[in-house]
Motif scaffolding. Structure first.
Motif, mmCIF file in Angstrom:
data_model
loop_
_atom_site.group_PDB
_atom_site.id
_atom_site.type_symbol
_atom_site.label_atom_id
_atom_site.label_comp_id
_atom_site.label_asym_id
_atom_site.label_seq_id
_atom_site.Cartn_x
_atom_site.Cartn_y
_atom_site.Cartn_z
ATOM 1 N N ILE A 1 -7.873 5.743 0.344
ATOM 2 C CA ILE A 1 -7.970 4.533 -0.476
ATOM 3 C C ILE A 1 -9.150 3.700 0.025
ATOM 4 O O ILE A 1 -9.176 3.294 1.188
ATOM 5 C CB ILE A 1 -6.669 3.702 -0.419
ATOM 6 N N ASP B 1 -5.491 2.032 -6.045
ATOM 7 C CA ASP B 1 -6.710 2.825 -6.083
ATOM 8 C C ASP B 1 -7.788 2.250 -5.166
ATOM 9 O O ASP B 1 -8.709 2.963 -4.765
ATOM 10 C CB ASP B 1 -7.240 2.902 -7.519
ATOM 11 N N MET C 1 -4.245 1.888 7.564
ATOM 12 C CA MET C 1 -4.346 2.629 6.298
ATOM 13 C C MET C 1 -5.070 3.944 6.497
ATOM 14 O O MET C 1 -4.635 4.985 6.013
ATOM 15 C CB MET C 1 -5.172 1.825 5.278
ATOM 16 N N ILE D 1 0.844 -1.196 0.000
ATOM 17 C CA ILE D 1 0.000 0.000 0.000
ATOM 18 C C ILE D 1 0.879 1.246 0.000
ATOM 19 O O ILE D 1 0.643 2.184 -0.756
ATOM 20 C CB ILE D 1 -0.969 -0.014 1.195
ATOM 21 N N GLY D 2 1.918 1.228 0.825
ATOM 22 C CA GLY D 2 2.831 2.359 0.878
ATOM 23 C C GLY D 2 3.633 2.542 -0.399
ATOM 24 O O GLY D 2 3.879 3.663 -0.831
ATOM 25 N N THR E 1 2.899 1.155 -3.647
ATOM 26 C CA THR E 1 2.173 1.220 -4.921
ATOM 27 C C THR E 1 0.990 2.175 -4.922
ATOM 28 O O THR E 1 0.497 2.516 -5.988
ATOM 29 C CB THR E 1 1.663 -0.180 -5.343
ATOM 30 N N ARG E 2 0.513 2.569 -3.763
ATOM 31 C CA ARG E 2 -0.669 3.438 -3.634
ATOM 32 C C ARG E 2 -1.796 2.945 -4.548
ATOM 33 O O ARG E 2 -2.204 3.635 -5.500
ATOM 34 C CB ARG E 2 -0.343 4.887 -3.972
ATOM 35 N N ALA F 1 -1.571 9.677 4.086
ATOM 36 C CA ALA F 1 -1.140 9.350 2.723
ATOM 37 C C ALA F 1 -1.992 8.251 2.086
ATOM 38 O O ALA F 1 -2.070 8.150 0.865
ATOM 39 C CB ALA F 1 0.329 8.930 2.722
ATOM 40 N N THR F 2 -2.627 7.423 2.913
ATOM 41 C CA THR F 2 -3.411 6.299 2.379
ATOM 42 C C THR F 2 -4.854 6.302 2.868
ATOM 43 O O THR F 2 -5.616 5.384 2.549
ATOM 44 C CB THR F 2 -2.739 4.958 2.736
#
Length: 139
Positions: free
Chosen positions: A92, A63, A83, A57-58, A60-61, A88-89
């Motif tokens: 998502i 969708d 998350m 997650i960190g 590839t970010r 930053a996440t």
């Protein structure tokens, strides 16, 4: 199923389609969900556990994240909570999948930050509909 998975990379897909991270410790579930999402035009990346999921997650970010709840080590509820605690996440969206479908289990998924909850065994068509709803196609 294996034969279909073997040909999946040769089928046409939208190169710039949204990326979905599929996290499940059950390889069969991961493969089925990944295959169905790829056939619907999504790019996918997979993880078999919560720690790997947080790393991906960190890096590839994605969708959207499709996340199993019950996994060894770091469970899906913890992953979802972490998350959404990280600015930053936090945006998502998460779709939780679980064999646990009591009202309490579902409430915990939503409290941890999930946008959607699907019980296992997952209906692949319903999963794709929910992903499409959360990630509308950009024309």
């Amino acid at each position: 199923m294996t034969a279909l998975l073997d040909i999946a990379p040769t089928l046409p897909r939208t190169a710039a389609g949204p990326m979905v991270l599929v996290v499940d410790d059950d390889e069969g579930v991961r493969d089925l969900v990944t295959f169905k999402l790829q056939m619907a035009g999504y790019r996918t990346v997979t993880a078999a556990d919560g720690c790997t999921a947080l790393t991906l997650i960190g890096e590839t970010r994605p969708d959207l994240v499709v996340l199993d709840i019950a996994m060894p080590g770091l469970d899906g509820l913890s992953v979802c909570y972490r998350m959404h605690a990280d600015p930053a996440t936090a945006e998502i969206p998460v779709i939780m999948l679980s064999g646990m479908a009591t009202e309490t289990d579902i409430d915990l998924a939503y409290v941890s930050g999930a946008e959607e909850y699907l019980p296992k065994p997952v209906n692949p068509g319903e999963l794709v509909r929910r992903v499409n709803w959360l990630l509308p196609r950009r024309q």
